[in-house]
Design an enzyme around this catalytic site. Structure first.
Site, short mmCIF file in Angstrom:
data_model
loop_
_atom_site.label_atom_id
_atom_site.label_comp_id
_atom_site.label_asym_id
_atom_site.label_seq_id
_atom_site.Cartn_x
_atom_site.Cartn_y
_atom_site.Cartn_z
N LEU A 159 -19.54 -19.70 65.52
CA LEU A 159 -18.81 -18.51 65.27
C LEU A 159 -19.88 -17.37 65.29
CD1 LEU A 159 -16.39 -19.53 62.73
CD2 LEU A 159 -15.91 -19.20 65.32
N ASP A 160 -19.75 -16.12 65.98
CA ASP A 160 -20.64 -15.08 65.97
C ASP A 160 -20.70 -14.78 64.55
OD1 ASP A 160 -20.59 -14.92 68.69
OD2 ASP A 160 -19.29 -13.21 68.82
N ARG A 161 -21.82 -13.98 64.35
CA ARG A 161 -22.25 -13.41 62.87
C ARG A 161 -20.98 -12.81 62.21
NH1 ARG A 161 -24.97 -8.86 60.44
NH2 ARG A 161 -24.78 -7.72 62.39
N THR A 179 -17.73 -13.00 63.11
CA THR A 179 -16.43 -13.60 63.21
C THR A 179 -16.34 -14.47 62.27
OG1 THR A 179 -16.77 -13.76 65.66
CG2 THR A 179 -14.92 -15.20 64.69
#
Length: 245
Positions: free
Chosen positions: A110-112, A114
């Site tokens: 997951l993106d930083r 998100t």
């Protein structure tokens, strides 16, 4: 956990995946490359079966079966999905410290910024099943954008749009609330990088917040942000059976 029957034969690649070392496919690669020894002898034959009394070595180290550990984290913002970060930022591993003695890994990224449902485990077999393009699992995201999303654009996302790495469509999309038009729920199966943000950006929206509320049958119900819990045996069985989308 019950001790394995010492006489039971199991495929070498499965044994390695069960040990949390790698996926079965990767195990086969290691075997073909001559990196695996059984009882001191290099084994290159795929499909080799071993019993639990055999000693398996990879990279000069004995491979032992670990207890399986499955952790569900409600990932907070500003936290990276890597095992360690050279820049010293907070990682998801920092948040689950002490959850188990085994070395666990995040399943997918997951993106930083998100937030939401993230599974961590040492079950290499299950991890590759959940992330392999062939079996890609359903994910549902709650998206907040910087301005109202038009109904035309909602329809476009459902029908499919063209991104630089190919077409993509949402399996389902709807407004997340009755009042705010800048919030959407989007259901998607793709495992492509930053896919949800890119879908909205391609139509001129900036995603201000992104929360994964569902992944492969797991939700973050009753799990506050930044907290984790162990999966129940029922959830583990459910994931292993692959009885979800």
């Amino acid at each position: 956990t019950t001790l394995p029957d010492p006489n039971e034969q199991v495929r070498l690649n499965k044994y390695m995946a069960n040990a949390g070392l790698c996926s079965r496919r990767e195990a086969d690669e290691f075997i073909l490359q001559g990196l695996i020894k059984v009882n001191g002898e290099v084994v290159t034959e795929l499909g080799t079966k071993i019993s639990h009394s055999d000693v398996v070595e990879y990279d000069e180290k004995v491979v032992t079966l670990e207890k399986k550990c499955y952790i569900l984290l409600n990932k907070p913002k500003d936290c990276v999905t890597t095992s360690d970060d050279p820049n010293g930022r907070l990682t998801v591993m920092d948040l689950v410290k002490g959850a188990c003695n085994e070395r666990i890994y995040p399943v997918g990224r997951l993106d930083r910024n998100t937030t939401g449902v993230l599974l961590l485990t040492n079950d290499g077999d299950l991890a590759s099943k959940l992330t392999h393009p062939k079996f890609v699992k359903k994910k549902i995201y709650h998206v907040w954008t910087d301005h109202d999303i038009t109904e035309d654009d909602m329809q476009r996302i459902a029908d499919g749009i063209e991104l630089e790495d190919g077409p993509i469509h949402a399996d389902a999309i709807s407004y997340a609330t009755d009042t705010d038009r800048n919030q959407a729920g989007i259901e998607i199966h793709s495992g492509r990088n930053r896919i949800v943000r890119r879908i909205f950006e391609s139509l001129g929206y900036h995603v201000t917040k992104l929360d994964r509320v569902y992944f492969a049958g797991l939700t973050k119900k009753n799990l506050p942000r930044g907290r984790w819990r162990y999966l129940t045996q029922e959830e583990v069985n459910y994931l292993k059976m692959g009885s979800f989308e």
